[in-house]
Design a protein around this motif. Sequence first.
Motif, PDB file in Angstrom:
ATOM      1  N   THR B  56     -25.567  51.509  33.351  1.00  0.00           N
ATOM      2  CA  THR B  56     -27.001  51.734  33.140  1.00  0.00           C
ATOM      3  C   THR B  56     -27.265  51.973  31.658  1.00  0.00           C
ATOM      4  O   THR B  56     -28.244  51.471  31.096  1.00  0.00           O
ATOM      5  CB  THR B  56     -27.489  52.934  33.974  1.00  0.00           C
ATOM      6  N   THR B  57     -26.385  52.717  31.003  1.00  0.00           N
ATOM      7  CA  THR B  57     -26.537  52.951  29.563  1.00  0.00           C
ATOM      8  C   THR B  57     -26.560  51.620  28.820  1.00  0.00           C
ATOM      9  O   THR B  57     -27.415  51.397  27.959  1.00  0.00           O
ATOM     10  CB  THR B  57     -25.392  53.846  29.052  1.00  0.00           C
ATOM     11  N   GLY B  58     -25.637  50.729  29.169  1.00  0.00           N
ATOM     12  CA  GLY B  58     -25.599  49.413  28.530  1.00  0.00           C
ATOM     13  C   GLY B  58     -26.892  48.646  28.741  1.00  0.00           C
ATOM     14  O   GLY B  58     -27.425  48.023  27.824  1.00  0.00           O
ATOM     15  N   ARG B  59     -27.423  48.703  29.963  1.00  0.00           N
ATOM     16  CA  ARG B  59     -28.658  47.979  30.277  1.00  0.00           C
ATOM     17  C   ARG B  59     -29.865  48.585  29.552  1.00  0.00           C
ATOM     18  O   ARG B  59     -30.763  47.855  29.134  1.00  0.00           O
ATOM     19  CB  ARG B  59     -28.878  47.960  31.797  1.00  0.00           C
ATOM     20  N   LEU B  60     -29.861  49.900  29.406  1.00  0.00           N
ATOM     21  CA  LEU B  60     -30.957  50.556  28.686  1.00  0.00           C
ATOM     22  C   LEU B  60     -30.933  50.181  27.207  1.00  0.00           C
ATOM     23  O   LEU B  60     -31.967  49.908  26.600  1.00  0.00           O
ATOM     24  CB  LEU B  60     -30.862  52.082  28.836  1.00  0.00           C
ATOM     25  N   VAL B  61     -29.731  50.164  26.644  1.00  0.00           N
ATOM     26  CA  VAL B  61     -29.597  49.798  25.235  1.00  0.00           C
ATOM     27  C   VAL B  61     -30.115  48.377  25.014  1.00  0.00           C
ATOM     28  O   VAL B  61     -30.796  48.079  24.028  1.00  0.00           O
ATOM     29  CB  VAL B  61     -28.119  49.933  24.779  1.00  0.00           C
ATOM     30  N   MET B  62     -29.822  47.493  25.982  1.00  0.00           N
ATOM     31  CA  MET B  62     -30.245  46.095  25.870  1.00  0.00           C
ATOM     32  C   MET B  62     -31.718  45.888  26.202  1.00  0.00           C
ATOM     33  O   MET B  62     -32.223  44.776  26.093  1.00  0.00           O
ATOM     34  CB  MET B  62     -29.405  45.226  26.805  1.00  0.00           C
TER      35      MET B  62
END
Lengths: 330, 301
Positions: B56-62
Motif C-alpha cells: 500500500t505504501t508503494g501504491r500511495l507513493v505512486m
Amino acid sequence: MLEISDLSVGFSREGRFARVIPGLSYSLRRGETLGIVGESGSGKSVHALALLGLLPQPPGKVLGGQAIFRGEDLLTVPEARLRELRGGQIGVVFQDPMTALNPVLTVGRQIAEPLMRHKGMTRRQALDRATDLLALVGIRDAARRLSQFPHEFSGGMRQRVMIAIAISCEPALLIADEPTTALDVTVQGQILDLMAELRERLGMTMIWITHDMGVVAGIADTIQVMYAGRTMERGPVEAVFASPRSAYTWGLLQSLPHGARPPGGRLHQIPGQPPDMFNLPPGDPFAPRNPFATERCHVEAPPLRQVEGSVPGHLAAAWYDLPALLERAR
Amino acid sequence: MNPPLLSVRDLRRTYRSRAGLFGSGLVTRAVDGVSFEMTAGETLGLVGESGSGKSTTGRLVMGLEEPDGGNVVFAGTDLTAMTPAQRKPFRRRMQIVFQDPYAALNPRMRVGDFVAEPLLVHDVGGGAAERRDRVAELFRTVGLDPAFMQRFPHEFSGGQRQRVGIARAIALQPEFLVADEPITALDVSIQAQIVNLFQDLQERLGLALLFIAHDLSMVRYLCTRVAVMLRGRIVEAGPVEAVFADARHPYTRALLSAVPIPDPVRERGRKRLPFDAGGYTFPPGAALRDLGSGHLVLDGA
C-alpha cells in the motif's frame, strides 16, 4: 514405506504430447523426510498428483510404473481404495488451502469427517479431537473456531487447518506440496517447527515439495533435485549441499544471495529459461543452460548413478565431474 | 548531503470494511504514519509480512491510491496536493513494476506495443519508426531479443514477462522505480537474473529503487537501506548491514531469525525467535529514534 519405480507421466496440449516424467524411481524409508526441489516443469508436483490419483486426466496420463505403498500399488488400486488411503494413511497438504477446503462446511466438520470415516470415532469424539488438533497447529481459541467457515480464517490459518486435517488420522506418509510457500516467513517457521515435532512424535514419513533450498536444508534428511521430470541429483542433505555434483544443483545454490553484496558484485545466474516440456533438447535437458556441459551432454541423457567418492546414496545424473571442473575454473 | 529525491511524510491510509449486519464495520490502518526519504540512485528495501502495509505504501507513493493523510514530495514538489493533470509530468519520472507480470500484461496486445504504450501516452519517442527503434533498444536493455516484440504474452515464460514489464517501466527513463515483489512469482533460477538486471539498470540509468519484498536475504544483498514495516508502521530502518547485524526491534529480530538458511548445518542449529505480530501493541506515543548513523528504531522496543 514407499517404493516408486519407473513412474512415467505424459501430458497433452493442443494436440501435442510430452512425457513430462519419463521414468522416475526412488524409495523412502520409514521416518525419512524427503525434500524435493524443482522449478516450473520439473515434475515435482505432477509426480505427487500421480501418486495420489489426483492427476487431472486428461490432459495428464500415467503411462506406466509402480508406486508401492505398504504392499499396495497406488497407481493401480481402485479409486475407492485410494480415497480411503488419502486422508487416512496418507496425509496431503497443498499450497493453496482455499481450493482444498470446502467453503460451505465448517472447519470443525472438515476435520471431524475423516476421523469418523477412518478412525470410527463418534461425532462427539471427532469434534473433541478436532479441537485438540487445531490447538496443536497453533490456532488459539480452537473450540470456538471449529464452528467457523474457511473464509473466516486468514491464509496462514487456513494452511494450518489443512495441516490439522492432513495429520488428523496420524498418517504414515505425509505429502506436502509447497505447503508454506504462500505463508509469511514467521508463520512458515512455526509450521516447520510443528512438522519437525510431529515427525518425532508420530514417526511420520514425509515428502516435502518446495523450491526453497533453505527450507529443505532445515527439514529434510534427503534432497532430490528435479529438472524436466528427471532426478538430477539426490542424496543426504549434508552431502549434496556440501558438494553438489549436478551443475543444476550447484547453480541453484550459487544463485542465492549470501549476506551483503560486495561492491560491483552480481549474483551468479543460471542462464536461459525453465524447460519447455513440449520442446525438450536431446540429451541432458539442462545442457543448454549448463556452462559445464560436455559434447556428450547434448546428445545422450546421463543415468542417475552413485557419486564416486561420496557417501552411499548420493546420486547424480551428470557426464561431467563437477568438483574437478570447478577446481579448474578457480 | 544531497537533497532527497523522494520524501514521504506521515503517510496514512485507512480501509473501512463495509458495515455488517451488526456493528459499523472494521477500520484497518493499512498505512499509519509512514515517513522515509530516498536520494537519487539509492535502493531502499521495504520489508514486512502480509498486512504490513508495504505494498500500500508503494501504491500511495505512486499515486495509484489516495492517502488519507501525509505527503509524497518528489523532487521538491508535493504530489499529494496536485490534480491528476498536474501530476502527469511527474508520472513519467516515477514507475512501478508488479509481482505478477502476467496480470500486468494485456493478453491480446503484442508485447512490443505494450512497451511502446507509455511513449505514446506521453507523446515521446517521435514517429512510428523511431518509436520501434526505441522499443527494440529497450528490449535489448532488459535482455530480450527485439525479435520478440511481435509476440504475445502467453508465448513468454514468467521471467521473460517480468523483463517486458521492466522494459515498459523504464521506457520513459524514470528516476524512480517501485518494484513490488518483482521476483516472488519467478522460478528460483530466474530470480537472480532479474535482480542482476535491476542492478544493471541502476548503474546505467541512475535509478532510485524502492524494492518491496518479503525475501530478506535478497533485500540484504540488493539494498543499501532497509525499512521494516509492521501493521502499517515502520518499526526499524537504517543501513542494511546495521539493521541485519544489529536488529533492535523484537519484530525485526523475529523476522530475521525466521529466514531459512540454505545450509543444513547452520539451518539446524538456528533458533527462531517468537513474536506475536497480531497481539503486539505499539507503545503509546512511540516514535522512531535514531541510534546513530541513520539506524532508526521505534522506541519502547
